[in-house]
Design a protein around this motif. Structure first.
Motif, mmCIF file in Angstrom:
data_model
loop_
_atom_site.group_PDB
_atom_site.id
_atom_site.type_symbol
_atom_site.label_atom_id
_atom_site.label_comp_id
_atom_site.label_asym_id
_atom_site.label_seq_id
_atom_site.Cartn_x
_atom_site.Cartn_y
_atom_site.Cartn_z
ATOM 1 N N GLU A 74 0.680 -1.228 0.094
ATOM 2 C CA GLU A 74 -0.024 0.077 0.059
ATOM 3 C C GLU A 74 0.964 1.404 -0.142
ATOM 4 N N ALA A 77 2.259 1.622 -3.343
ATOM 5 C CA ALA A 77 1.276 2.270 -4.513
ATOM 6 C C ALA A 77 1.141 3.601 -4.321
ATOM 7 N N GLN A 78 1.229 4.083 -2.968
ATOM 8 C CA GLN A 78 1.029 5.491 -2.617
ATOM 9 C C GLN A 78 2.358 6.168 -3.111
ATOM 10 N N PHE A 91 -12.785 -4.776 -8.361
ATOM 11 C CA PHE A 91 -13.507 -5.197 -7.265
ATOM 12 C C PHE A 91 -14.943 -5.120 -7.577
ATOM 13 N N LEU A 94 -17.962 -3.023 -5.920
ATOM 14 C CA LEU A 94 -17.665 -1.661 -6.198
ATOM 15 C C LEU A 94 -18.717 -1.212 -7.424
ATOM 16 N N GLU A 98 -16.784 3.860 -8.408
ATOM 17 C CA GLU A 98 -16.168 3.762 -7.236
ATOM 18 C C GLU A 98 -14.781 2.854 -7.518
ATOM 19 N N THR A 101 -12.415 5.756 -8.153
ATOM 20 C CA THR A 101 -12.337 6.682 -7.182
ATOM 21 C C THR A 101 -11.698 6.327 -5.872
ATOM 22 N N ALA A 102 -12.365 4.949 -5.616
ATOM 23 C CA ALA A 102 -11.878 4.546 -4.124
ATOM 24 C C ALA A 102 -10.520 4.764 -3.939
ATOM 25 N N THR A 103 -9.421 4.283 -4.812
ATOM 26 C CA THR A 103 -8.219 4.405 -4.516
ATOM 27 C C THR A 103 -7.394 5.600 -5.118
ATOM 28 N N ALA A 104 -8.372 6.483 -5.764
ATOM 29 C CA ALA A 104 -7.834 7.725 -6.461
ATOM 30 C C ALA A 104 -6.791 8.546 -5.568
ATOM 31 N N ARG A 144 -8.183 2.650 -13.317
ATOM 32 C CA ARG A 144 -8.014 2.492 -12.059
ATOM 33 C C ARG A 144 -6.359 2.944 -11.341
ATOM 34 N N ALA A 145 -5.487 2.223 -12.295
ATOM 35 C CA ALA A 145 -4.123 2.444 -11.941
ATOM 36 C C ALA A 145 -3.674 3.924 -12.118
ATOM 37 N N LEU A 148 -4.430 6.749 -9.727
ATOM 38 C CA LEU A 148 -3.610 6.845 -8.490
ATOM 39 C C LEU A 148 -2.511 7.977 -8.654
#
Ligand SMILES: Nc1ncnc2c1ncn2[C@@H]1O[C@H](COP(=O)(O)OP(=O)(O)OP(=O)(O)O)[C@@H](O)[C@H]1O
Ligand SMILES: [Mg+2]
Lengths: 239, 284
Positions: A74, A77-78, A91, A94, A98, A101-104, A144-145, A148
């Motif tokens: 994690e 990724a951040q 996921f 979701l 979502e 946006t959930a991991t954006a 999604r990637a 981030l």
């Protein structure tokens, strides 16, 4: 300028099994690298080890000069790694939106830009993750990637199992991300010919080791190493 | 008759708030936490002690009855529960049942085995009438407050980024971590929220269920029935189950008091035979 990613003597695998006995690799800012190799040689294990979801036995990794060897996935990724896993891993509980946006994280890649690149995702924004076709899932995994806002993108066989027309569509998007946006990218791909046209450099893996590396253009001009290491005339030769 | 129905609904909604934390940890995180009732007891004691020893007004103690168990829940999750996520359900049962007995013994030793009594503020005592139907003020208060909590909980899970990240972590832990979700932190926060809700319901329940050191065991049966019958695929199932159990329990104890809790167990067995996968079957 410091490399965006540098891997030194990485030794990694699953459980007790060592898949990658010792691999070193560096990626420059904005560079696109193709990772080629037969099934089961450790391409996925390499990418998964960069994001940190495999078992590391030794070696070091640095992202833009910062040591990330001991960071959990994690935190990696951040720190700026955008991972598109081979299984896509959308996921399922979701919605499409979502999932995006959930991991954006904030940055130049926004929902609007992802929808502009993949209009189909906009149409499907309210669908659940488990109601998508293979191509849509792959677009979502890439989107999604990107959301981030990573410094480097890891793509694991993004065109696997997709219809030819979708493959071309997706490769066009990937070319845009690499060429127009200058995103540093490592991409594993079965369609060697097609991906060599998009990347700067390529490495060929066998049993977890780099057995050949060359500029993509050189491999396109003289595909003999592809034939000897991949065993077959690289897929996509007809295209 | 209507009065009993309203009492039953109030009781059922309280049961739902009490069980919701368990439904989330069991349904989403797949962890069997039988010690859930211990957090409800802690919440109850926080309110009782704050009112009786510190003279705090009832309403002001409720946030504390949420926060204290939530905090203890967060610490317990990080220090104890997190080690058991990957273990078998039997291990989890044995571990958490041990926690129940430790909590009960500790409560007995610290605060004695007698019932804790609290005096509700005047405006929550007695009844009022609507169209000739007598409604207990406290029952009405419970229904409104629990309804707000149910809606809030549903919104947090379905509409917030936190809810989306929690669902993502549950769907696929490995992918969630690889995409930057701090799964451990999210689980701890969720566990704390569930423990806090249990604590709050324990405080709200003193008036209806009493409060003594055996509370965790007594309540364990009820929340397990709610979660077993309701299923854990969504919160709708446990919510319906809680309303059914609450109403049946109140009605049963009123009409056939000799049977006591027998009726509830009978209901559970019948419902489990009819709908072994829970009231709302998982969508898979
Ligand atoms: N989770 C795992 N546990 C144990 N062994 C694994 C696991 N994943 C992969 N392996 C093994 O590691 C080796 C390398 O697998 P990997 O998936 O990295 O290869 P790959 O080059 O990506 O193959 P493909 O082209 O089929 O995707 C294989 O022998 C595989 O069986
Ligand atoms: Mg692979």
């Amino acid at each position: 300028m410091a490399d965006i990613l540098s891997i030194e003597a990485l030794r990694a695998g699953h459980g007790e099994a060592v898949v990658i006995p010792g691999l070193s690799l560096a990626l420059a800012e904005g560079e696109a690298l193709a990772v080629l190799g037969r099934n089961g040689v450790g391409k996925t294990t390499l990418l998964d080890s960069i994001i940190g979801v495999t078992r590391r036995f030794g070696g070091r990794l640095a992202l833009a000069g910062r040591d990330i060897t001991r960071l959990p996935p994690e935190a990696r990724a951040q720190a700026g790694i955008g991972w598109v896993p081979q299984e896509r891993n959308i996921f399922r509980s979701l919605t499409v939106e979502e999932n995006l946006t959930a991991t954006a994280r904030s940055g130049p890649w926004t929902l609007a830009r992802i929808y502009e690149m993949f209009p189909r995702l906009r149409e499907r924004r309210a669908n659940m993750g488990n109601q998508l076709s293979g191509g849509e899932q792959q677009m979502l995994a890439v989107g999604r990637a990107l959301m981030l806002n990573p410094r480097i993108l890891l793509l694991d066989e993004p065109t696997e199992g997709l219809a030819p027309i979708i493959v071309n569509e997706l490769l066009a998007s990937i070319r845009r991300i690499i060429r127009d946006e200058g995103m540093a990218t490592i991409i594993v791909e079965q369609h060697a010919r097609k991906i060599l046209q998009v990347t700067d450099r390529a490495v060929i893996l066998d049993r977890g080791e780099i057995v050949h590396q060359a500029a993509s253009a050189a491999l396109l001009a003289d595909p003999a190493p592809l034939e000897s290491h991949l065993g077959v005339i690289a897929k996509g030769a007809a295209a | 008759m209507t009065t009993i129905l309203i009492d039953g609904i109030a009781y059922g909604m309280l049961l739902f708030v009490m069980a919701s934390g368990l439904a989330v940890t069991l349904g989403l995180m797949n962890f069997v936490n039988l010690a859930h009732g211990a957090f409800a007891m802690i919440g109850g004691y926080v309110t009782a002690l704050a009112m009786n020893r510190l003279g705090m007004p009832f309403l002001l103690t409720l946030p504390l009855a949420f926060l204290v168990p939530a905090l203890i829940g967060a610490v317990a999750e990080r220090m104890l529960y997190a080690r058991l996520y990957r273990r078998s359900h039997l291990d989890q049962v044995l571990f958490s049942i041990a926690l129940v007995f430790m909590a009960m013994t500790a409560a007995d030793w610290l605060l004695g085995s007698s019932q804790m009594l609290v005096t509700l503020p005047g405006w929550l005592q007695g009844r009022f009438e609507i169209a000739g139907i007598g409604i207990g003020r406290y029952r009405a208060f419970l229904i409104v407050l629990c309804a707000v909590l149910v809606v809030a909980l549903q919104l947090v899970l379905a509409r917030t980024r936190f809810g989306a990240r929690l669902r993502a972590a549950v769907d696929d832990q490995r992918a969630a971590r690889g995409l930057g979700i701090d799964v451990g932190g999210i689980f701890a926060a969720t566990f704390a929220m569930g423990s806090g809700l249990a604590g709050l319901s324990g405080a709200l329940g003193i008036e209806l269920m009493g409060l003594d050191p055996t509370f965790p065991l007594k309540i364990m049966v009820y929340v397990l029935i709610v979660v077993t019958i309701g299923g854990t695929a969504s919160l709708t199932g446990p919510f319906l189950a809680a309303l059914i159990i609450g109403t049946a329990d109140v009605a049963g104890k009123y009409y056939i008091p000799e049977l006591g809790a027998f009726l509830i167990y009978l209901l559970m067995i019948v419902l489990l035979i009819l709908r072994p996968q829970g009231l709302i079957a998982p969508a898979r």
